[in-house]
Write a protein that holds these residues in place. Structure first.
Motif, short mmCIF file in Angstrom:
data_model
loop_
_atom_site.label_atom_id
_atom_site.label_comp_id
_atom_site.label_asym_id
_atom_site.label_seq_id
_atom_site.Cartn_x
_atom_site.Cartn_y
_atom_site.Cartn_z
N MET A 1 0.85 -1.18 0.00
CA MET A 1 0.00 0.00 0.00
C MET A 1 0.88 1.24 0.00
O MET A 1 1.85 1.31 0.76
N LEU A 2 0.56 2.21 -0.82
CA LEU A 2 1.35 3.42 -0.90
C LEU A 2 0.69 4.52 -0.10
O LEU A 2 -0.46 4.85 -0.30
N ARG A 3 1.42 5.08 0.83
CA ARG A 3 0.93 6.19 1.63
C ARG A 3 2.00 7.27 1.64
O ARG A 3 3.19 6.99 1.71
N VAL A 124 -3.42 24.04 5.53
CA VAL A 124 -3.86 22.78 4.95
C VAL A 124 -2.86 22.42 3.87
O VAL A 124 -2.55 23.25 3.01
N GLU A 125 -2.34 21.20 3.89
CA GLU A 125 -1.36 20.81 2.89
C GLU A 125 -1.54 19.35 2.49
O GLU A 125 -2.05 18.53 3.25
N ALA A 126 -1.16 19.06 1.26
CA ALA A 126 -1.26 17.69 0.74
C ALA A 126 -0.18 17.50 -0.31
O ALA A 126 0.29 18.45 -0.93
N ASP A 127 0.18 16.22 -0.56
CA ASP A 127 1.29 15.91 -1.45
C ASP A 127 1.02 14.55 -2.09
O ASP A 127 0.77 13.57 -1.38
N LEU A 128 1.05 14.50 -3.42
CA LEU A 128 0.84 13.22 -4.11
C LEU A 128 2.10 12.35 -4.12
O LEU A 128 2.02 11.16 -4.41
N ARG A 129 3.25 12.94 -3.83
CA ARG A 129 4.48 12.17 -3.87
C ARG A 129 4.51 11.16 -2.73
O ARG A 129 4.17 11.48 -1.60
N VAL A 130 4.91 9.95 -3.01
CA VAL A 130 4.99 8.90 -2.00
C VAL A 130 6.38 8.94 -1.39
O VAL A 130 7.38 8.68 -2.07
N HIS A 131 6.46 9.28 -0.11
CA HIS A 131 7.74 9.39 0.56
C HIS A 131 8.14 8.10 1.26
O HIS A 131 9.30 7.90 1.58
N GLN A 132 7.18 7.24 1.51
CA GLN A 132 7.47 5.99 2.21
C GLN A 132 6.31 5.03 2.00
O GLN A 132 5.16 5.45 1.97
N ILE A 169 0.32 24.28 18.83
CA ILE A 169 -0.05 23.81 17.50
C ILE A 169 -0.92 22.56 17.64
O ILE A 169 -0.57 21.64 18.38
N ALA A 170 -2.05 22.55 16.96
CA ALA A 170 -2.90 21.37 16.88
C ALA A 170 -2.84 20.84 15.46
O ALA A 170 -2.88 21.62 14.50
N GLU A 171 -2.74 19.52 15.31
CA GLU A 171 -2.62 18.92 13.98
C GLU A 171 -3.48 17.67 13.86
O GLU A 171 -3.69 16.94 14.82
N TYR A 172 -3.97 17.45 12.64
CA TYR A 172 -4.61 16.18 12.32
C TYR A 172 -4.49 15.96 10.82
O TYR A 172 -4.22 16.89 10.04
N THR A 173 -4.67 14.72 10.41
CA THR A 173 -4.57 14.35 8.99
C THR A 173 -5.77 13.52 8.60
O THR A 173 -6.14 12.57 9.31
N VAL A 174 -6.41 13.88 7.49
CA VAL A 174 -7.49 13.07 6.94
C VAL A 174 -7.03 12.53 5.58
O VAL A 174 -6.19 13.14 4.91
N TYR A 175 -7.56 11.38 5.20
CA TYR A 175 -7.17 10.72 3.95
C TYR A 175 -8.39 10.64 3.04
O TYR A 175 -9.45 10.15 3.44
N LYS A 176 -8.21 11.10 1.80
CA LYS A 176 -9.33 11.10 0.86
C LYS A 176 -8.85 10.83 -0.56
O LYS A 176 -7.68 11.03 -0.88
N PHE A 177 -9.79 10.42 -1.38
CA PHE A 177 -9.66 10.28 -2.86
C PHE A 177 -8.59 9.29 -3.31
O PHE A 177 -7.93 9.57 -4.32
N SER A 179 -6.74 7.86 -0.72
CA SER A 179 -5.76 7.77 0.37
C SER A 179 -4.76 8.92 0.39
O SER A 179 -3.66 8.78 0.90
N ILE A 180 -5.14 10.06 -0.19
CA ILE A 180 -4.25 11.22 -0.17
C ILE A 180 -4.28 11.83 1.22
O ILE A 180 -5.36 12.10 1.75
N PRO A 181 -3.13 12.04 1.85
CA PRO A 181 -3.13 12.64 3.19
C PRO A 181 -3.23 14.16 3.12
O PRO A 181 -2.43 14.82 2.47
N TYR A 182 -4.24 14.69 3.77
CA TYR A 182 -4.42 16.13 3.89
C TYR A 182 -4.17 16.49 5.35
O TYR A 182 -4.94 16.09 6.23
N ARG A 183 -3.11 17.23 5.59
CA ARG A 183 -2.75 17.58 6.96
C ARG A 183 -3.20 19.00 7.27
O ARG A 183 -2.95 19.92 6.49
N VAL A 184 -3.86 19.15 8.39
CA VAL A 184 -4.32 20.45 8.86
C VAL A 184 -3.57 20.80 10.14
O VAL A 184 -3.46 19.97 11.05
N SER A 185 -3.05 22.01 10.21
CA SER A 185 -2.40 22.46 11.44
C SER A 185 -2.96 23.83 11.82
O SER A 185 -3.24 24.67 10.96
N ILE A 186 -3.15 24.02 13.10
CA ILE A 186 -3.67 25.27 13.65
C ILE A 186 -2.62 25.82 14.60
O ILE A 186 -2.22 25.12 15.55
#
Length: 219
Positions: A1-3, A124-132, A169-177, A179-186
């Protein structure tokens, strides 16, 4: 699985502090060997956004927001201030939103949206590149549509975790479409760290994260 896996938060905070919080994502050119995550453009959430945009009357967009249409992945963001921000600023005049979009125009496979409300910052940030590559049984949260359950777990960091750190700083990550990780930080200033510890409000804000730009490939 690619994440796609983000860098450790401790390292990212040091980079953010040194660069005014605007360069959390790599700006290196996309290497030929880099793997990209697949995008499920057939998602109903994306389809609904595309249909609504096509039916709506054209509205003025800032140059920053127009950049988002170049991206090769669906863009999640907040189209209005999240409750974490409005609750924190309810007692004072709410400052105007200042939005900054960071991306690589040459290889538009990642983005970071920086929304600044006075001293509070929402990213809010997201990246299609697979780092691991992660094992197939790695838990993935928030992989459904808007308001998906279970909600993403929230991490909070402040001076108790990072000696000398001001604010929180508060952070969480949701995965969509799918399995794309969308990270939110406040980012909360030193005088208002309680907002970053208000987990109930931050959890509710996850349902407010929505598609704000998407350009599916033409058939």
């Amino acid at each position: 699985m690619l994440r796609s896996v983000v860098a450790p938060r401790r390292q990212r905070f040091k980079v953010s502090a040194g660069a005014a919080g605007l360069l959390l994502l790599s700006v290196a050119p996309l290497a030929a060997a880099d793997k990209l995550m697949a995008v499920d453009w057939s998602s109903e959430e994306i389809g609904a956004f595309v249909r609504e945009r096509a039916a709506a009357a054209p509205t003025p967009r800032s140059a920053e927001e127009a950049k988002l249409d170049k991206l090769k992945l669906p863009v999640l963001g907040f189209d209005r201030p999240p409750a974490t921000v409005t609750n924190a600023l309810a007692a004072t005049a709410r400052p105007e939103l200042k939005r900054k979009v960071i991306m690589d125009d040459g290889n538009p496979v990642w983005y970071q949206i920086v929304d600044r409300y006075g001293d509070m910052v929402v990213k809010v940030e997201a990246d299609l590149r697979v780092h691991q590559e992660l094992p197939a049984d790695t838990p993935i949260y928030g992989s459904g549509g808007p308001g998906a359950s279970p909600q993403s777990s929230i991490s909070v960091f402040d001076g108790r975790d990072e000696p000398g750190m001001e604010g929180a700083i508060a952070e969480y990550t949701v995965y969509k479409f799918p399995s794309i990780p969308y990270r939110v930080s406040i980012e909360c200033p030193a005088g208002n760290t309680r907002s970053c510890r208000d987990l109930d409000t931050i959890a509710k804000d996850q349902a407010q994260l929505k598609v704000i730009a998407a350009d599916p490939p033409r058939q």
